[in-house]
Design a protein around this motif. Structure first.
Motif, PDB file in Angstrom:
ATOM      1  N   GLN A 199       0.868  -1.190  -0.057  1.00  0.00           N
ATOM      2  CA  GLN A 199       0.055  -0.046  -0.005  1.00  0.00           C
ATOM      3  C   GLN A 199       0.647   1.370  -0.102  1.00  0.00           C
ATOM      4  O   GLN A 199       2.033   1.226   0.315  1.00  0.00           O
ATOM      5  CB  GLN A 199      -0.837  -0.053   1.204  1.00  0.00           C
ATOM      6  CG  GLN A 199      -0.259  -0.004   2.534  1.00  0.00           C
ATOM      7  CD  GLN A 199      -1.317  -0.024   3.759  1.00  0.00           C
ATOM      8  OE1 GLN A 199      -2.483   0.009   3.339  1.00  0.00           O
ATOM      9  NE2 GLN A 199      -0.866  -0.040   4.955  1.00  0.00           N
ATOM     10  N   PRO A 200       0.281   2.395  -0.373  1.00  0.00           N
ATOM     11  CA  PRO A 200       0.901   3.539  -0.228  1.00  0.00           C
ATOM     12  C   PRO A 200       1.500   4.052   1.134  1.00  0.00           C
ATOM     13  O   PRO A 200       0.891   3.553   1.753  1.00  0.00           O
ATOM     14  CB  PRO A 200       0.087   4.811  -1.236  1.00  0.00           C
ATOM     15  CG  PRO A 200      -1.154   3.866  -1.568  1.00  0.00           C
ATOM     16  CD  PRO A 200      -1.102   2.767  -0.873  1.00  0.00           C
TER      17      PRO A 200
ATOM     18  N   ARG B 278     -10.445   7.936   6.428  1.00  0.00           N
ATOM     19  CA  ARG B 278      -9.874   6.360   6.663  1.00  0.00           C
ATOM     20  C   ARG B 278      -9.395   5.988   5.167  1.00  0.00           C
ATOM     21  O   ARG B 278      -9.662   5.127   4.543  1.00  0.00           O
ATOM     22  CB  ARG B 278     -11.069   5.320   6.812  1.00  0.00           C
ATOM     23  CG  ARG B 278     -11.651   5.763   8.071  1.00  0.00           C
ATOM     24  CD  ARG B 278     -12.669   4.696   8.683  1.00  0.00           C
ATOM     25  NE  ARG B 278     -13.494   5.057   9.515  1.00  0.00           N
ATOM     26  CZ  ARG B 278     -13.256   4.559  10.954  1.00  0.00           C
ATOM     27  NH1 ARG B 278     -12.003   3.898  11.108  1.00  0.00           N
ATOM     28  NH2 ARG B 278     -13.815   5.054  11.901  1.00  0.00           N
ATOM     29  N   PRO B 279      -7.990   6.685   4.851  1.00  0.00           N
ATOM     30  CA  PRO B 279      -7.595   6.454   3.763  1.00  0.00           C
ATOM     31  C   PRO B 279      -6.769   5.135   3.633  1.00  0.00           C
ATOM     32  O   PRO B 279      -6.372   4.586   4.744  1.00  0.00           O
ATOM     33  CB  PRO B 279      -6.396   7.503   3.582  1.00  0.00           C
ATOM     34  CG  PRO B 279      -5.918   7.872   5.044  1.00  0.00           C
ATOM     35  CD  PRO B 279      -7.381   7.895   5.610  1.00  0.00           C
TER      36      PRO B 279
ATOM     37  N   LEU C 255      -4.071  11.080  -1.452  1.00  0.00           N
ATOM     38  CA  LEU C 255      -4.701  10.717  -0.101  1.00  0.00           C
ATOM     39  C   LEU C 255      -6.092  10.748  -0.253  1.00  0.00           C
ATOM     40  O   LEU C 255      -6.830   9.678   0.089  1.00  0.00           O
ATOM     41  CB  LEU C 255      -4.180  11.755   0.852  1.00  0.00           C
ATOM     42  CG  LEU C 255      -4.786  11.448   2.419  1.00  0.00           C
ATOM     43  CD1 LEU C 255      -4.202  10.451   2.891  1.00  0.00           C
ATOM     44  CD2 LEU C 255      -4.495  12.671   3.046  1.00  0.00           C
ATOM     45  N   LEU C 256      -6.563  11.907  -1.083  1.00  0.00           N
ATOM     46  CA  LEU C 256      -8.066  12.025  -1.080  1.00  0.00           C
ATOM     47  C   LEU C 256      -8.730  10.685  -2.049  1.00  0.00           C
ATOM     48  O   LEU C 256      -9.795  10.143  -1.963  1.00  0.00           O
ATOM     49  CB  LEU C 256      -8.623  13.407  -1.687  1.00  0.00           C
ATOM     50  CG  LEU C 256      -8.257  14.171  -0.704  1.00  0.00           C
ATOM     51  CD1 LEU C 256      -8.446  15.650  -1.585  1.00  0.00           C
ATOM     52  CD2 LEU C 256      -9.333  14.317   0.469  1.00  0.00           C
ATOM     53  N   LEU C 257      -7.738  10.415  -3.029  1.00  0.00           N
ATOM     54  CA  LEU C 257      -8.355   9.467  -3.827  1.00  0.00           C
ATOM     55  C   LEU C 257      -8.117   8.032  -3.401  1.00  0.00           C
ATOM     56  O   LEU C 257      -9.132   7.327  -3.551  1.00  0.00           O
ATOM     57  CB  LEU C 257      -7.181   9.305  -5.233  1.00  0.00           C
ATOM     58  CG  LEU C 257      -7.482  10.632  -6.342  1.00  0.00           C
ATOM     59  CD1 LEU C 257      -6.285  10.504  -7.087  1.00  0.00           C
ATOM     60  CD2 LEU C 257      -8.772  10.175  -7.082  1.00  0.00           C
ATOM     61  N   SER C 258      -7.251   7.821  -2.426  1.00  0.00           N
ATOM     62  CA  SER C 258      -7.416   6.530  -1.835  1.00  0.00           C
ATOM     63  C   SER C 258      -8.399   6.414  -0.709  1.00  0.00           C
ATOM     64  O   SER C 258      -8.805   5.238  -0.484  1.00  0.00           O
ATOM     65  CB  SER C 258      -5.962   6.326  -0.997  1.00  0.00           C
ATOM     66  OG  SER C 258      -5.895   7.105   0.103  1.00  0.00           O
TER      67      SER C 258
ATOM     68  N   SER D 158     -12.917  10.946  -3.278  1.00  0.00           N
ATOM     69  CA  SER D 158     -11.971  10.617  -4.330  1.00  0.00           C
ATOM     70  C   SER D 158     -12.116  11.428  -5.431  1.00  0.00           C
ATOM     71  O   SER D 158     -11.550  11.813  -6.442  1.00  0.00           O
ATOM     72  CB  SER D 158     -12.194   9.043  -4.752  1.00  0.00           C
ATOM     73  OG  SER D 158     -13.524   8.745  -5.279  1.00  0.00           O
ATOM     74  N   VAL D 159     -13.596  11.964  -5.508  1.00  0.00           N
ATOM     75  CA  VAL D 159     -13.868  13.109  -6.487  1.00  0.00           C
ATOM     76  C   VAL D 159     -12.982  14.065  -6.358  1.00  0.00           C
ATOM     77  O   VAL D 159     -12.452  14.976  -7.186  1.00  0.00           O
ATOM     78  CB  VAL D 159     -15.301  13.075  -6.357  1.00  0.00           C
ATOM     79  CG1 VAL D 159     -15.842  14.341  -7.506  1.00  0.00           C
ATOM     80  CG2 VAL D 159     -16.174  11.923  -6.876  1.00  0.00           C
TER      81      VAL D 159
END
Length: 129
Positions: free
Chosen positions: A4-5, A28-29, A74-77, A83-84
Motif C-alpha cells: 500500500q502507499p 480512513r485512507p 490521499l483523497l483518491l485513496s 476521491s472525486v
C-alpha cells in the motif's frame, strides 16, 4: 515491494500531526501513515530534505508525489466523494491553484492551530522527483 502507499508527514509539527489525525479518523485512507522522523526514508526512496519540505505520498511502485498532489492521492485513496475531490485536485488549473494554497499553508503552519516554532518549513525549493 510494499502493498500500500505511504503518506509521510512531519511528526515534529503539531499542525501536521493534528491534521493527519483528523484525516485518519474522517477519511480512513488506504495507506500507511508515518512521520518522516520515524520512516526509513532510504527504503521509501525519498530524502530528509524532501520530507521536511512537504508531505509525501509514495506509491507501492516507488512513485513520489509531494505537497498538494500528495493530498490529492490521499483523497483518491479514501474513496467515495473524497476521491472525486482528489481527482479534481489533479486537473489543471485546479492543480496549480492547489499547489499555491498548499505552499501558503505549509509556509505558515507554525501560525495555524497546533503549530509551533518546530513547524517552520525550510525555505529552499526541493526539486521534483
Amino acid at each position: 515491494m510494499r502493498r500500500q502507499p505511504v503518506l509521510i508527514f512531519d511528526g515534529d509539527c503539531g499542525f501536521c500531526t493534528s491534521s493527519v489525525g483528523v484525516v485518519q479518523r474522517l477519511l480512513r485512507p488506504r495507506c500507511e501513515v508515518v512521520a518522516w522522523q520515524q520512516a526509513d526514508l532510504d527504503l521509501l526512496g525519498v530524502t530528509a530534505e524532501q520530507a521536511r519540505y512537504e508531505a509525501l505520498w509514495v506509491t507501492p511502485t516507488g512513485w513520489v508525489y509531494g505537497g498538494a498532489q500528495a493530498v490529492a492521492k490521499l483523497l483518491l485513496s479514501a474513496g467515495g466523494v473524497w476521491s472525486v475531490a482528489g481527482a479534481v485536485l489533479t486537473l489543471p488549473p485546479v492543480r496549480w491553484a492547489a499547489h499555491g494554497v498548499y505552499r501558503l499553508v505549509a509556509g505558515n503552519r507554525m501560525r495555524l492551530p497546533g503549530g509551533t516554532a518546530a513547524c517552520a518549513v525550510p525555505g529552499a525549493k526541493v526539486p521534483r522527483t
